[in-house]
Design a protein around this motif. Structure first.
Motif, PDB file in Angstrom:
ATOM      1  N   ILE A  49       0.844  -1.195   0.000  1.00 43.30           N
ATOM      2  CA  ILE A  49       0.000   0.000   0.000  1.00 43.30           C
ATOM      3  C   ILE A  49       0.883   1.250   0.000  1.00 43.30           C
ATOM      4  CG2 ILE A  49      -1.719   1.295   1.300  1.00 43.30           C
ATOM      5  CD1 ILE A  49      -2.780  -1.346   2.364  1.00 43.30           C
ATOM      6  N   GLY A  50       0.807   2.012  -1.085  1.00 44.51           N
ATOM      7  CA  GLY A  50       1.609   3.228  -1.216  1.00 44.51           C
ATOM      8  C   GLY A  50       3.086   2.980  -1.381  1.00 44.51           C
ATOM      9  N   THR A  51       3.473   1.743  -1.670  1.00 49.17           N
ATOM     10  CA  THR A  51       4.888   1.375  -1.784  1.00 49.17           C
ATOM     11  C   THR A  51       5.170   0.893  -3.197  1.00 49.17           C
ATOM     12  OG1 THR A  51       4.855   0.665   0.533  1.00 49.17           O
ATOM     13  CG2 THR A  51       6.735  -0.042  -0.807  1.00 49.17           C
ATOM     14  N   TYR A  52       6.225   1.424  -3.815  1.00 48.96           N
ATOM     15  CA  TYR A  52       6.522   1.114  -5.210  1.00 48.96           C
ATOM     16  C   TYR A  52       7.987   0.709  -5.366  1.00 48.96           C
ATOM     17  CZ  TYR A  52       1.976   3.111  -6.152  1.00 48.96           C
ATOM     18  OH  TYR A  52       0.621   3.343  -6.152  1.00 48.96           O
ATOM     19  N   GLY A  53       8.173  -0.440  -6.004  1.00 49.32           N
ATOM     20  CA  GLY A  53       9.517  -0.930  -6.262  1.00 49.32           C
ATOM     21  C   GLY A  53       9.963  -1.949  -5.242  1.00 49.32           C
ATOM     22  N   ALA A  54      10.840  -2.851  -5.685  1.00 57.38           N
ATOM     23  CA  ALA A  54      11.339  -3.908  -4.813  1.00 57.38           C
ATOM     24  C   ALA A  54      12.186  -3.351  -3.681  1.00 57.38           C
ATOM     25  CB  ALA A  54      12.149  -4.910  -5.632  1.00 57.38           C
ATOM     26  N   ASN A  55      12.928  -2.295  -3.936  1.00 58.66           N
ATOM     27  CA  ASN A  55      13.787  -1.728  -2.900  1.00 58.66           C
ATOM     28  C   ASN A  55      12.956  -1.120  -1.774  1.00 58.66           C
ATOM     29  OD1 ASN A  55      16.347  -1.102  -1.793  1.00 58.66           O
ATOM     30  ND2 ASN A  55      16.194   0.991  -2.561  1.00 58.66           N
ATOM     31  N   ALA A  56      11.942  -0.354  -2.136  1.00 57.00           N
ATOM     32  CA  ALA A  56      11.059   0.222  -1.111  1.00 57.00           C
ATOM     33  C   ALA A  56      10.303  -0.884  -0.382  1.00 57.00           C
ATOM     34  CB  ALA A  56      10.083   1.203  -1.754  1.00 57.00           C
ATOM     35  N   GLY A  57       9.941  -1.939  -1.119  1.00 54.96           N
ATOM     36  CA  GLY A  57       9.269  -3.064  -0.486  1.00 54.96           C
ATOM     37  C   GLY A  57      10.164  -3.776   0.513  1.00 54.96           C
ATOM     38  N   ALA A  58      11.431  -3.956   0.161  1.00 54.91           N
ATOM     39  CA  ALA A  58      12.382  -4.604   1.067  1.00 54.91           C
ATOM     40  C   ALA A  58      12.560  -3.780   2.338  1.00 54.91           C
ATOM     41  CB  ALA A  58      13.729  -4.794   0.368  1.00 54.91           C
ATOM     42  N   MET A  59      12.639  -2.459   2.189  1.00 54.79           N
ATOM     43  CA  MET A  59      12.781  -1.593   3.359  1.00 54.79           C
ATOM     44  C   MET A  59      11.532  -1.652   4.224  1.00 54.79           C
ATOM     45  SD  MET A  59      15.801  -0.239   3.341  1.00 54.79           S
ATOM     46  CE  MET A  59      15.550   1.074   4.533  1.00 54.79           C
ATOM     47  N   ARG A  60      10.391  -1.718   3.593  1.00 58.92           N
ATOM     48  CA  ARG A  60       9.134  -1.747   4.342  1.00 58.92           C
ATOM     49  C   ARG A  60       8.967  -3.045   5.122  1.00 58.92           C
ATOM     50  NH1 ARG A  60       2.958  -0.686   2.201  1.00 58.92           N
ATOM     51  NH2 ARG A  60       1.905  -1.858   3.860  1.00 58.92           N
ATOM     52  N   TYR A  61       9.244  -4.157   4.463  1.00 63.13           N
ATOM     53  CA  TYR A  61       8.949  -5.451   5.059  1.00 63.13           C
ATOM     54  C   TYR A  61      10.088  -6.025   5.902  1.00 63.13           C
ATOM     55  CZ  TYR A  61       5.031  -5.433   1.775  1.00 63.13           C
ATOM     56  OH  TYR A  61       3.893  -5.106   1.080  1.00 63.13           O
ATOM     57  N   PHE A  62      11.332  -5.777   5.466  1.00 69.18           N
ATOM     58  CA  PHE A  62      12.455  -6.479   6.086  1.00 69.18           C
ATOM     59  C   PHE A  62      13.495  -5.569   6.724  1.00 69.18           C
ATOM     60  CE2 PHE A  62      11.105  -8.927   2.222  1.00 69.18           C
ATOM     61  CZ  PHE A  62      10.306  -9.836   2.913  1.00 69.18           C
ATOM     62  N   GLY A  63      13.342  -4.263   6.565  1.00 68.55           N
ATOM     63  CA  GLY A  63      14.234  -3.334   7.228  1.00 68.55           C
ATOM     64  C   GLY A  63      15.599  -3.191   6.597  1.00 68.55           C
ATOM     65  N   HIS A  64      15.780  -3.664   5.375  1.00 66.25           N
ATOM     66  CA  HIS A  64      17.050  -3.467   4.658  1.00 66.25           C
ATOM     67  C   HIS A  64      16.740  -3.335   3.173  1.00 66.25           C
ATOM     68  CE1 HIS A  64      16.969  -7.603   3.089  1.00 66.25           C
ATOM     69  NE2 HIS A  64      16.620  -7.994   4.312  1.00 66.25           N
ATOM     70  N   ASP A  65      17.723  -2.865   2.409  1.00 65.39           N
ATOM     71  CA  ASP A  65      17.448  -2.626   1.000  1.00 65.39           C
ATOM     72  C   ASP A  65      17.471  -3.929   0.199  1.00 65.39           C
ATOM     73  OD1 ASP A  65      20.110  -3.278   0.312  1.00 65.39           O
ATOM     74  OD2 ASP A  65      20.762  -1.196   0.419  1.00 65.39           O
ATOM     75  N   ALA A  66      17.197  -3.796  -1.104  1.00 65.52           N
ATOM     76  CA  ALA A  66      17.038  -4.978  -1.957  1.00 65.52           C
ATOM     77  C   ALA A  66      18.346  -5.573  -2.438  1.00 65.52           C
ATOM     78  CB  ALA A  66      16.173  -4.629  -3.165  1.00 65.52           C
ATOM     79  N   SER A  67      19.465  -5.046  -1.978  1.00 64.67           N
ATOM     80  CA  SER A  67      20.752  -5.587  -2.423  1.00 64.67           C
ATOM     81  C   SER A  67      21.127  -6.858  -1.664  1.00 64.67           C
ATOM     82  CB  SER A  67      21.864  -4.539  -2.235  1.00 64.67           C
ATOM     83  OG  SER A  67      22.068  -4.259  -0.857  1.00 64.67           O
ATOM     84  N   THR A  68      20.475  -7.109  -0.529  1.00 65.32           N
ATOM     85  CA  THR A  68      20.829  -8.272   0.296  1.00 65.32           C
ATOM     86  C   THR A  68      19.622  -9.144   0.586  1.00 65.32           C
ATOM     87  OG1 THR A  68      20.553  -6.928   2.303  1.00 65.32           O
ATOM     88  CG2 THR A  68      22.780  -7.094   1.378  1.00 65.32           C
ATOM     89  N   LEU A  69      18.737  -9.283  -0.366  1.00 65.77           N
ATOM     90  CA  LEU A  69      17.545 -10.104  -0.176  1.00 65.77           C
ATOM     91  C   LEU A  69      17.903 -11.589  -0.133  1.00 65.77           C
ATOM     92  CD1 LEU A  69      15.082  -8.366  -2.643  1.00 65.77           C
ATOM     93  CD2 LEU A  69      14.852  -8.419  -0.149  1.00 65.77           C
ATOM     94  N   THR A  70      17.227 -12.313   0.727  1.00 64.85           N
ATOM     95  CA  THR A  70      17.327 -13.771   0.679  1.00 64.85           C
ATOM     96  C   THR A  70      16.321 -14.283  -0.342  1.00 64.85           C
ATOM     97  OG1 THR A  70      15.613 -14.131   2.362  1.00 64.85           O
ATOM     98  CG2 THR A  70      17.890 -13.797   3.133  1.00 64.85           C
ATOM     99  N   LYS A  71      16.413 -15.557  -0.706  1.00 62.67           N
ATOM    100  CA  LYS A  71      15.460 -16.132  -1.651  1.00 62.67           C
ATOM    101  C   LYS A  71      14.035 -16.026  -1.118  1.00 62.67           C
ATOM    102  CE  LYS A  71      18.588 -19.455  -3.825  1.00 62.67           C
ATOM    103  NZ  LYS A  71      18.873 -20.882  -4.074  1.00 62.67           N
ATOM    104  N   GLN A  72      13.879 -16.291   0.163  1.00 62.46           N
ATOM    105  CA  GLN A  72      12.554 -16.235   0.763  1.00 62.46           C
ATOM    106  C   GLN A  72      11.990 -14.813   0.740  1.00 62.46           C
ATOM    107  OE1 GLN A  72      15.178 -17.915   2.060  1.00 62.46           O
ATOM    108  NE2 GLN A  72      14.362 -19.951   1.504  1.00 62.46           N
ATOM    109  N   GLU A  73      12.836 -13.830   1.017  1.00 65.21           N
ATOM    110  CA  GLU A  73      12.371 -12.442   1.002  1.00 65.21           C
ATOM    111  C   GLU A  73      12.005 -11.999  -0.402  1.00 65.21           C
ATOM    112  OE1 GLU A  73      14.951 -10.775   4.840  1.00 65.21           O
ATOM    113  OE2 GLU A  73      15.734 -10.573   2.798  1.00 65.21           O
ATOM    114  N   ALA A  74      12.857 -12.332  -1.382  1.00 63.90           N
ATOM    115  CA  ALA A  74      12.545 -11.985  -2.771  1.00 63.90           C
ATOM    116  C   ALA A  74      11.256 -12.664  -3.221  1.00 63.90           C
ATOM    117  CB  ALA A  74      13.701 -12.406  -3.677  1.00 63.90           C
ATOM    118  N   ALA A  75      11.071 -13.915  -2.824  1.00 61.32           N
ATOM    119  CA  ALA A  75       9.871 -14.662  -3.197  1.00 61.32           C
ATOM    120  C   ALA A  75       8.627 -14.039  -2.575  1.00 61.32           C
ATOM    121  CB  ALA A  75      10.006 -16.121  -2.765  1.00 61.32           C
TER     122      ALA A  75
END
Length: 245
Positions: free
Chosen positions: A174-200
């Motif tokens: 909601i109001g969030t655009y892009g994988a990087n903003a999503g990673a910050m919203r959900y996991f507290g870090h940027d999209a450069s260090t996503l795990t497979k589970q987080e990316a999925a």
């Protein structure tokens, strides 16, 4: 005295000067031709600009009453599993087609005719064209424009740029655009260090970003995220992301 003969030859009758107006139907036809021509030139220019410049905002963002949270990240900085997750969840033939997946569209039509949950057959390229240049709802008119912009970005951007833009403009919450903003919203870090589970999990949110959450997902979202996580390795092993390298 001999009569003087007029040596001047008879001149042909002059044709009336053309006013340049032409038939009325031709005058009326000029405006549609100019409008269509102007649209074609403008659309090509926009696609060329966004080939190099990140789209600053989209209609979807502007119409979102929940505000806009976004943070552009290049594909080279983003964890490769994010793109693989998008391919696994949204478009398994992304590197193989030229913008449209006829088989997926046909399956979606047959599925929707039976009723139940509506299934789309759009590729990542089509979704990118819609997200960047158009609006979310609409009938055949918008679909026609979507097809045109899909052809343009496939021809002028290439697969890597399409994926990069997609992963930066797609709604991930909601109001969030892009994988990087999503990673910050959900996991507290940027999209450069996503795990497979987080990316999925982010990929599992993409079809219904206003109704799904990547944190503590349940039901269909949890199962779908687990399926995508398993498919990520298949995408890597089978080279289904080869066009991004």
């Amino acid at each position: 005295m001999a009569t003087r003969q007029n040596s001047a030859k008879a001149r042909p009758a002059r044709k009336p000067r053309s006013t340049g107006a032409g038939p009325a139907w031709r005058r009326w036809l000029r405006w549609p031709v100019r409008i269509v021509g102007g649209f074609l030139l403008l659309s090509v220019a926009m696609v060329l600009i966004y080939r190099f410049v990140p789209p600053p905002v989209t209609l979807t963002m502007l119409l979102d009453r929940n505000g806009i949270t976004k943070d552009w990240m290049s594909l080279s900085e983003m964890d490769p599993d994010m793109a693989r997750a998008a391919i696994a969840g949204e478009d398994g033939k992304f590197c193989l087609h030229h913008g449209f997946d006829a088989e997926a569209i046909e399956k979606a039509i047959r599925h929707n005719e039976r009723g139940g949950r509506i299934r789309g057959g759009s590729t990542i390229s089509q979704q990118t064209a819609k997200n960047v240049f158009l609006w979310q709802n609409g009938g055949f008119f918008r679909k026609g424009l979507e097809a045109w912009f899909t052809l343009l970005i496939e021809a002028l951007w290439g697969k890597r740029r399409i994926m990069e833009v997609y992963l930066n403009v797609a709604e991930t919450g909601i109001g969030t655009y892009g994988a990087n903003a999503g990673a910050m919203r959900y996991f507290g870090h940027d999209a450069s260090t996503l795990t497979k589970q987080e990316a999925a999990r982010i990929a599992a949110v993409l079809p219904l970003p206003k109704k799904r959450e990547a944190i503590a997902p349940s039901g269909f979202t949890r199962r779908y995220g687990a399926t995508i996580a398993r498919r990520i390795e298949i995408v890597r092993q089978q080279g289904l992301d080869a066009c991004l390298k």
